[in-house]
Design an enzyme around this catalytic site. Structure first.
Site: not given
Lengths: 58, 315
Positions: B250, B296
């Protein structure tokens, strides 16, 4: 918002009407806290808590 | 402050305070029931599969069944116990697509995964009720909704089907979530959001043991909000349900790296998602040290390897 390390520094009694109280466990490995509590029955342990208090607007 | 000290001060104040303190501590200590038959007393890895042409990390985009087969087999072999499959990108600025289009993308891959002999769970990453309904019939195991089942009809469906769910926190919608996100203090605001959400869901008939929370790293949060969430990650254990964290590749990793370059007086235009693996692993290890039950990730092998090494170091 206040982050409390010792009881005497609490803004207000925990979970009272005038302040919201949140607790966050200070985590360590099971070998570092033999007499500590196991977090969620998992692989981390804790003995101490970080207490966060926020004054309620009444 | 120790747990004993907290209980002592609370008891001194009132019975109500003492009961609440006891309740919060028991939420921290109580063993989590299994979630979708997965053991929550150990870390679990969720592999990300995007059946999209526009997800933020190009390498996770799957456009044909052959690639999917290879990817999924690798992920399971490398330690993933859940495969999270999504047909709609939720990257910042992404526009909503129709549920028909989303369904068209995910239906064949899910049917294929359902017929795989390997032992893993299928999680559907979707915010559309119609997609959920169709995929429920095919046999997905978990629903992962970035809108945290905001609509009443979704909650009714979940309650009726008794499906395990992942509720994520997001401020606004993917298209505008990164436009000036505001919190008084992100970890507390998100904690309160989850607290209310779990109450609403359980009152509507959803079992608490079927709920996992995801603070939604990068979903309507500034860099400082994301870092504060990490700093106070153990706080979310007070909710009494397992936690999922997804920081894989991210933008916060890119932002932190750029900050360092700037601090050293060097120029670096951008750190693309393909160059954010090391940062992803650092966050995964930290999340594991915070007792996060589900990680995740796009990089199952690397994440699993990092967790194995960490385990043997007794960190």
């Amino acid at each position: 918002m206040a982050f409390v390390k010792k009881t005497r520094y609490l803004l207000a009694p925990p979970y009272c009407r005038s302040a919201k109280t949140f607790i966050s466990p200070i985590l360590c490995s099971p070998s570092e806290a033999l007499d500590g509590l196991r977090l969620a029955g998992g692989w981390r342990c804790f003995k101490n808590l970080r207490v966060i208090q926020k004054k309620k607007i009444i | 402050m120790s747990t004993q000290e907290l209980l002592k001060v609370a008891k001194k104040h009132s019975n109500t305070s003492f009961t609440e303190a006891e309740f919060q501590i028991s939420n921290l200590v109580n063993k989590r029931p299994s979630f979708a038959k997965l053991d929550m007393s150990k870390p679990n890895i969720m592999g990300v599969i995007n059946i999209t042409p526009d997800s933020f990390y190009k390498n996770s985009q799957i456009d044909n069944l052959n690639k999917l087969k290879k990817y999924v087999y690798k992920m399971i072999n490398n330690g993933a116990s859940i495969i999270d499959i999504g047909g709609e990108s939720s990257r910042p600025g992404a526009e909503k697509i129709s549920s028909a289009e989303e369904l068209n993308r995910v239906i064949d891959p899910i049917k294929y995964l359902k017929n795989c002999k390997e032992d893993f769970l299928i999680s559907l990453d979707s915010r559309n009720l119609s997609t959920m309904k169709t995929c429920y019939k095919i046999g997905v195991d978990i629903f992962n909704d970035i809108t945290a089942f905001k609509m009443r009809n979704k909650i009714e469906f979940i309650s009726k089907t008794n499906m395990p769910i992942i509720i994520m926190h997001m401020q606004n919608e993917p298209i505008n979530m990164q436009i000036n996100p505001k919190y008084s203090f992100a970890p507390i605001d998100i904690y309160n959001f989850f607290s209310k959400k779990i109450k609403d869901l359980t009152e509507a008939g959803v079992k608490k043991s079927n709920i996992v929370v995801d603070p939604g790293i990068g979903f309507g949060k500034t860099l400082s909000d994301n870092l504060n969430i990490f700093k106070y990650l153990p706080l979310f254990h007070c909710l009494g349900v397992p936690i999922l964290i997804g920081a894989s590749r991210k933008s916060l990793i890119g932002e932190l790296t750029m900050k360092d370059y700037k601090f050293r007086g060097k120029i670096k235009k951008d750190i693309s998602p393909s160059k954010r693996l090391s940062g992803s692993l650092a966050f995964a290890i930290y999340a594991n040290m915070c007792g996060v039950q589900i990680l995740r990730t796009h990089d199952v092998f690397e994440t699993n390897q990092a967790l194995i090494c960490q385990k043997y170091l007794h960190l």
